[in-house]
Scaffold this motif. Structure first.
Motif, mmCIF file in Angstrom:
data_model
loop_
_atom_site.group_PDB
_atom_site.id
_atom_site.type_symbol
_atom_site.label_atom_id
_atom_site.label_comp_id
_atom_site.label_asym_id
_atom_site.label_seq_id
_atom_site.Cartn_x
_atom_site.Cartn_y
_atom_site.Cartn_z
ATOM 1 N N ASP A 193 26.137 -34.617 -25.913
ATOM 2 C CA ASP A 193 26.657 -33.866 -25.400
ATOM 3 C C ASP A 193 26.306 -34.058 -23.942
ATOM 4 O O ASP A 193 26.544 -33.437 -22.938
ATOM 5 C CB ASP A 193 26.404 -32.622 -25.734
ATOM 6 N N THR A 194 26.105 -35.594 -22.764
ATOM 7 C CA THR A 194 25.536 -35.745 -21.567
ATOM 8 C C THR A 194 26.738 -36.742 -21.091
ATOM 9 O O THR A 194 26.418 -37.919 -21.987
ATOM 10 C CB THR A 194 23.422 -36.256 -22.203
ATOM 11 N N LEU A 195 26.721 -36.517 -20.007
ATOM 12 C CA LEU A 195 27.592 -38.219 -19.498
ATOM 13 C C LEU A 195 26.023 -38.254 -18.399
ATOM 14 O O LEU A 195 26.412 -37.144 -17.134
ATOM 15 C CB LEU A 195 27.753 -37.653 -18.727
ATOM 16 N N SER A 196 25.366 -39.009 -18.188
ATOM 17 C CA SER A 196 24.631 -39.232 -16.882
ATOM 18 C C SER A 196 24.793 -40.121 -16.398
ATOM 19 O O SER A 196 24.718 -42.034 -16.274
ATOM 20 C CB SER A 196 23.111 -39.521 -17.797
ATOM 21 N N MET A 197 26.203 -39.737 -15.138
ATOM 22 C CA MET A 197 26.385 -40.751 -14.025
ATOM 23 C C MET A 197 26.456 -39.813 -12.720
ATOM 24 O O MET A 197 26.626 -38.949 -12.404
ATOM 25 C CB MET A 197 27.580 -40.760 -15.305
ATOM 26 N N GLY A 198 26.204 -40.609 -11.419
ATOM 27 C CA GLY A 198 27.087 -40.108 -10.278
ATOM 28 C C GLY A 198 25.383 -40.422 -9.665
ATOM 29 O O GLY A 198 24.065 -40.015 -10.311
ATOM 30 N N MET A 199 25.135 -41.013 -8.406
ATOM 31 C CA MET A 199 24.204 -40.492 -7.912
ATOM 32 C C MET A 199 24.192 -40.124 -6.080
ATOM 33 O O MET A 199 25.205 -39.748 -6.155
ATOM 34 C CB MET A 199 23.410 -42.010 -7.432
ATOM 35 N N SER A 200 23.674 -40.436 -5.648
ATOM 36 C CA SER A 200 23.687 -40.220 -3.970
ATOM 37 C C SER A 200 24.713 -39.739 -3.265
ATOM 38 O O SER A 200 25.993 -39.103 -2.365
ATOM 39 C CB SER A 200 22.870 -40.086 -2.808
ATOM 40 N N ALA A 201 25.264 -41.259 -3.518
ATOM 41 C CA ALA A 201 26.586 -41.752 -2.759
ATOM 42 C C ALA A 201 28.347 -40.544 -3.744
ATOM 43 O O ALA A 201 29.128 -41.319 -2.825
ATOM 44 C CB ALA A 201 26.927 -42.867 -1.976
ATOM 45 N N ASP A 202 27.867 -40.744 -4.817
ATOM 46 C CA ASP A 202 29.388 -40.496 -5.735
ATOM 47 C C ASP A 202 29.025 -39.300 -6.094
ATOM 48 O O ASP A 202 29.424 -39.160 -7.531
ATOM 49 C CB ASP A 202 29.248 -41.850 -6.343
ATOM 50 N N LEU A 203 27.914 -38.018 -5.825
ATOM 51 C CA LEU A 203 27.505 -37.013 -6.976
ATOM 52 C C LEU A 203 28.787 -36.445 -6.964
ATOM 53 O O LEU A 203 29.714 -35.995 -8.294
ATOM 54 C CB LEU A 203 26.539 -36.458 -6.691
ATOM 55 N N GLU A 204 29.801 -36.139 -6.120
ATOM 56 C CA GLU A 204 30.671 -34.946 -6.080
ATOM 57 C C GLU A 204 31.819 -36.000 -7.228
ATOM 58 O O GLU A 204 32.089 -35.149 -7.756
ATOM 59 C CB GLU A 204 31.437 -35.100 -5.134
ATOM 60 N N VAL A 205 32.334 -37.095 -7.623
ATOM 61 C CA VAL A 205 32.420 -37.688 -7.785
ATOM 62 C C VAL A 205 32.672 -37.463 -9.496
ATOM 63 O O VAL A 205 34.079 -37.350 -10.310
ATOM 64 C CB VAL A 205 33.177 -39.309 -7.393
ATOM 65 N N ALA A 206 31.394 -37.652 -9.827
ATOM 66 C CA ALA A 206 30.331 -37.743 -11.135
ATOM 67 C C ALA A 206 31.414 -36.452 -12.043
ATOM 68 O O ALA A 206 31.251 -36.118 -12.493
ATOM 69 C CB ALA A 206 29.249 -38.497 -11.023
ATOM 70 N N VAL A 207 30.889 -35.526 -10.751
ATOM 71 C CA VAL A 207 30.866 -33.473 -11.522
ATOM 72 C C VAL A 207 32.243 -33.960 -11.970
ATOM 73 O O VAL A 207 32.752 -33.188 -13.131
ATOM 74 C CB VAL A 207 30.201 -33.301 -10.035
ATOM 75 N N ALA A 208 33.335 -34.165 -10.781
ATOM 76 C CA ALA A 208 34.867 -34.120 -11.527
ATOM 77 C C ALA A 208 35.222 -35.090 -12.306
ATOM 78 O O ALA A 208 36.497 -34.795 -13.188
ATOM 79 C CB ALA A 208 35.279 -34.412 -9.490
ATOM 80 N N CYS A 209 34.740 -36.325 -12.559
ATOM 81 C CA CYS A 209 34.283 -36.531 -13.581
ATOM 82 C C CYS A 209 34.423 -36.133 -14.915
ATOM 83 O O CYS A 209 34.444 -37.441 -15.889
ATOM 84 C CB CYS A 209 34.999 -38.338 -13.697
ATOM 85 N N GLY A 210 33.084 -35.641 -14.953
ATOM 86 C CA GLY A 210 32.551 -34.788 -16.604
ATOM 87 C C GLY A 210 30.681 -34.742 -16.139
ATOM 88 O O GLY A 210 30.286 -34.470 -17.236
#
Length: 225
Positions: A193-210
C-alpha cells in the motif's frame, strides 16, 4: 512565525494542493521529513508543529537523535543504504525501513526485530533508472523478492521506494514514477500500500503519480550544512 515553521507550512500546502489537483483525498500523502545532518532541536520544533515522521540516512546520528528525543512519539524511518553490520540497531530502533534491496538484509532485519515491538514496516528499494552506482533491485527481480520478503516474520512489507536519476526532466521523472505505481498494482498484493517516492524538487509530480510518502529535506530545512 520562524523560518522552519514557514517552510513546513509551505510544504504541507504544496502537498495539499497536489492532492486536490489529482482528486486524491486530503491527507492521503504522508510527509516524511528528511532530517539527516539537522539538529535534534529542529526535529523537536517540527514535532511541535505537528510533524511525526522523520527520515534518517546515518545510523549513529539517528541513534543520538532518538536518545535526545525519546519523550516524543516519533515514527522513525531509515532511508539510507543498508549494511549487514547495522541491521540489528536498525531493527531495534526504527518503525520503517525504506531501503531494503536484497533478501539477506530482510532476513537479518526479520531475525533481529524484537518480539516486543510491532512488525517492522519495510519497503523494497527499486533501481528505477538502472543506475550502476545506486542501490536497489532491478524491476525484473522485484516479484521474486516481494514473495520472499512477504513471508518473513517480524516484518510487514508495505511497498516500494525509488529515487530517479538526477538531471531528468519532469516528463522523465513522471514516467519513472508511473512505472513504480504500475509495478505495485501488477503485484496484486493487498498489503503493498506504499509508494515512497518524491523529494523537494518533484513532490507534486510524485503525488500526481500516486506517491503515498514523499521524502522532503531541503524544502523544510534548507540545504545541508
Amino acid at each position: 512565525m520562524d523560518e522552519l515553521a514557514k517552510c513546513y507550512q509551505n510544504v504541507r500546502g504544496q502537498i495539499a494542493v497536489a492532492e486536490r489537483q489529482i482528486g486524491r483525498a486530503p491527507g492521503s500523502v504522508t510527509l516524511l521529513a528528511v532530517s539527516k545532518t539537522k539538529p535534534a532541536s529542529s526535529l523537536a520544533r517540527l514535532y511541535h508543529l505537528g510533524q511525526r515522521h522523520f527520515g534518517e540516512n546515518y545510523l549513529q546520528e539517528a541513534l543520538r537523535k532518538q536518545a535526545e528525543l525519546s519523550a516524543f512519539a516519533i515514527d522513525w524511518h531509515f532511508i539510507g543504504p543498508l549494511q549487514s553490520n547495522k541491521t540489528r540497531p536498525i531493527a531495534m530502533s526504527f518503525n520503517w525501513v525504506h531501503s531494503v534491496d536484497r533478501l539477506r538484509i530482510a532476513e537479518r532485519l526479520s531475525a533481529q526485530r524484537p518480539a516486543t515491538l510491532p512488525p517492522l514496516n519495510v519497503c523494497i528499494q527499486v533501481n528505477i533508472s538502472h543506475e550502476a552506482t545506486k542501490s536497489g533491485v532491478a524491476l525484473a527481480e522485484l516479484p521474486a523478492l516481494v514473495d520472499a520478503i512477504a513471508v518473513l516474520p517480524r516484518l510487514r512489507l508495505r511497498g516500494v521506494m525509488a529515487i530517479p536519476a538526477p538531471g531528468l526532466s519532469d516528463t522523465e521523472v513522471s514516467a519513472a514514477y508511473r512505472t513504480m505505481a504500475a509495478v505495485v498494482q501488477t503485484q496484486g498484493k493487498p498489503f503493498m500500500d506504499t509508494l515512497s517516492m518524491g523529494m523537494s524538487a518533484d513532490l507534486e509530480v510524485a503525488v500526481a503519480c500516486g506517491a503515498t510518502i514523499v521524502r522532503v529535506g531541503t524544502a523544510l530545512f534548507g540545504a545541508r550544512g
